[in-house]
Scaffold this motif. Sequence first.
Motif, short mmCIF file in Angstrom:
data_model
loop_
_atom_site.label_atom_id
_atom_site.label_comp_id
_atom_site.label_asym_id
_atom_site.label_seq_id
_atom_site.Cartn_x
_atom_site.Cartn_y
_atom_site.Cartn_z
N SER A 25 -21.72 -5.39 -19.69
CA SER A 25 -21.92 -4.00 -20.10
C SER A 25 -22.10 -3.90 -21.61
O SER A 25 -22.91 -3.12 -22.08
CB SER A 25 -20.78 -3.11 -19.62
OG SER A 25 -19.56 -3.50 -20.21
N VAL A 26 -21.36 -4.71 -22.36
CA VAL A 26 -21.55 -4.71 -23.82
C VAL A 26 -22.92 -5.29 -24.14
O VAL A 26 -23.67 -4.75 -24.95
CB VAL A 26 -20.43 -5.51 -24.52
CG1 VAL A 26 -20.78 -5.74 -25.98
CG2 VAL A 26 -19.12 -4.76 -24.41
N ALA A 27 -23.27 -6.39 -23.47
CA ALA A 27 -24.56 -7.02 -23.73
C ALA A 27 -25.71 -6.12 -23.34
O ALA A 27 -26.74 -6.08 -23.99
CB ALA A 27 -24.66 -8.35 -22.98
N ALA A 28 -25.53 -5.36 -22.26
CA ALA A 28 -26.60 -4.49 -21.80
C ALA A 28 -26.64 -3.18 -22.57
O ALA A 28 -27.58 -2.41 -22.44
CB ALA A 28 -26.45 -4.20 -20.31
N GLY A 29 -25.59 -2.91 -23.33
CA GLY A 29 -25.58 -1.70 -24.14
C GLY A 29 -25.39 -0.43 -23.34
O GLY A 29 -25.89 0.62 -23.71
N TYR A 30 -24.66 -0.50 -22.27
CA TYR A 30 -24.45 0.68 -21.44
C TYR A 30 -23.73 1.76 -22.22
O TYR A 30 -22.77 1.51 -22.92
CB TYR A 30 -23.62 0.34 -20.21
CG TYR A 30 -24.36 -0.39 -19.15
CD1 TYR A 30 -25.75 -0.45 -19.14
CD2 TYR A 30 -23.69 -1.02 -18.13
CE1 TYR A 30 -26.43 -1.12 -18.16
CE2 TYR A 30 -24.36 -1.70 -17.14
CZ TYR A 30 -25.73 -1.75 -17.15
OH TYR A 30 -26.40 -2.40 -16.17
N ASP A 31 -24.17 2.99 -22.06
CA ASP A 31 -23.45 4.10 -22.65
C ASP A 31 -22.65 4.85 -21.60
O ASP A 31 -21.84 5.69 -21.91
CB ASP A 31 -24.41 5.06 -23.38
CG ASP A 31 -25.34 5.79 -22.43
OD1 ASP A 31 -25.29 5.56 -21.22
OD2 ASP A 31 -26.14 6.60 -22.93
N LYS A 41 -14.58 7.33 -21.67
CA LYS A 41 -15.21 6.02 -21.55
C LYS A 41 -16.66 6.06 -22.03
O LYS A 41 -17.12 5.15 -22.70
CB LYS A 41 -15.14 5.56 -20.10
CG LYS A 41 -15.64 4.17 -19.87
CD LYS A 41 -15.43 3.76 -18.43
CE LYS A 41 -15.85 2.34 -18.20
NZ LYS A 41 -15.63 1.93 -16.82
N GLY A 42 -17.38 7.10 -21.67
CA GLY A 42 -18.78 7.22 -22.09
C GLY A 42 -18.92 7.25 -23.59
O GLY A 42 -19.81 6.63 -24.16
N HIS A 43 -18.03 7.97 -24.25
CA HIS A 43 -18.06 8.08 -25.70
C HIS A 43 -17.80 6.72 -26.35
O HIS A 43 -18.51 6.32 -27.28
CB HIS A 43 -17.03 9.11 -26.16
CG HIS A 43 -16.98 9.29 -27.64
ND1 HIS A 43 -18.00 9.92 -28.34
CD2 HIS A 43 -16.07 8.91 -28.56
CE1 HIS A 43 -17.70 9.93 -29.63
NE2 HIS A 43 -16.54 9.32 -29.78
N ARG A 44 -16.79 6.00 -25.85
CA ARG A 44 -16.47 4.68 -26.41
C ARG A 44 -17.62 3.70 -26.18
O ARG A 44 -17.94 2.90 -27.06
CB ARG A 44 -15.18 4.13 -25.80
CG ARG A 44 -13.94 4.84 -26.31
CD ARG A 44 -12.68 4.12 -25.88
NE ARG A 44 -12.63 3.79 -24.48
CZ ARG A 44 -12.10 4.55 -23.52
NH1 ARG A 44 -11.59 5.73 -23.83
NH2 ARG A 44 -12.07 4.15 -22.26
N MET A 45 -18.22 3.75 -24.99
CA MET A 45 -19.32 2.84 -24.71
C MET A 45 -20.52 3.17 -25.59
O MET A 45 -21.22 2.26 -26.03
CB MET A 45 -19.69 2.88 -23.22
CG MET A 45 -18.60 2.31 -22.32
SD MET A 45 -18.08 0.63 -22.76
CE MET A 45 -19.53 -0.26 -22.28
N GLU A 50 -23.91 1.68 -30.21
CA GLU A 50 -24.41 1.96 -31.56
C GLU A 50 -24.02 0.85 -32.53
O GLU A 50 -24.81 0.42 -33.36
CB GLU A 50 -23.88 3.31 -32.04
CG GLU A 50 -24.52 4.48 -31.33
CD GLU A 50 -23.88 5.82 -31.66
OE1 GLU A 50 -22.96 5.86 -32.52
OE2 GLU A 50 -24.30 6.82 -31.06
N ARG A 51 -22.78 0.36 -32.39
CA ARG A 51 -22.32 -0.74 -33.26
C ARG A 51 -23.12 -2.02 -32.98
O ARG A 51 -23.54 -2.71 -33.89
CB ARG A 51 -20.82 -0.97 -33.07
CG ARG A 51 -20.23 -1.93 -34.06
CD ARG A 51 -18.70 -1.99 -34.04
NE ARG A 51 -18.19 -2.27 -32.70
CZ ARG A 51 -17.40 -1.45 -32.01
NH1 ARG A 51 -17.03 -0.28 -32.52
NH2 ARG A 51 -16.97 -1.77 -30.81
N LEU A 52 -23.35 -2.28 -31.69
CA LEU A 52 -24.13 -3.46 -31.32
C LEU A 52 -25.56 -3.34 -31.85
O LEU A 52 -26.11 -4.29 -32.38
CB LEU A 52 -24.14 -3.63 -29.80
CG LEU A 52 -24.90 -4.83 -29.26
CD1 LEU A 52 -24.23 -6.13 -29.69
CD2 LEU A 52 -25.00 -4.75 -27.75
N ALA A 53 -26.13 -2.15 -31.71
CA ALA A 53 -27.50 -1.92 -32.20
C ALA A 53 -27.57 -2.17 -33.70
O ALA A 53 -28.53 -2.78 -34.20
CB ALA A 53 -27.95 -0.51 -31.86
#
Length: 173
Positions: A25-31, A41-45, A50-53
């Motif tokens: 989920s982190v790798a896929a960038g799920y929001d 959970k949606g906000h944290r994801m 955004e941080r990953l991007a």
Amino acid sequence: MNHQGWKKVIAGLGFAAVVAVPTLSVAAGYDYGHGHGHGGKGHRMEQRFERLAEQLSLTEGQIAQIRANHEAGRAEHTALRQREHALREQVRAAMDEGADQAALDSFASALGSLEIQKMQQRDKSRQQFLAVLTDEQKTELEAMKQKHREMREQHLKDRQERRQAREAQQLDS
């Protein structure tokens, strides 16, 4: 398959899912987009994405493609979750009614098949995510994942040492 056998199959598949989901989920960038209230959970994801991007220096085009891929896979993900929920309800009802082992084995097979479908869907999402990245971004992502694994291993080691120290202290008391 006996009662213990199907439980081990389900537990093994569940464990694989628990291990795979956070990474993918982190790798896929799920929001996720379905958090509950402030800080859900949606906000944290979304913040993670955004941080990953930012860390991977994703372009606006890459971000748009990743979000489009995520939205396209959301319906399939939701359908799989709903099927799993319904199947688990059927298992509970069957167990309450004293279902025989053959019926429980049938449910175990169906749950296992569903878990494989979920794993395939997550892998498809991960592959779509990776297809958007440049070679340089993929290398950076792998480095980030390795650093995370190392931090996690150190955390577990520290935790085990604290537990052993507490147990030794209790034995001395």
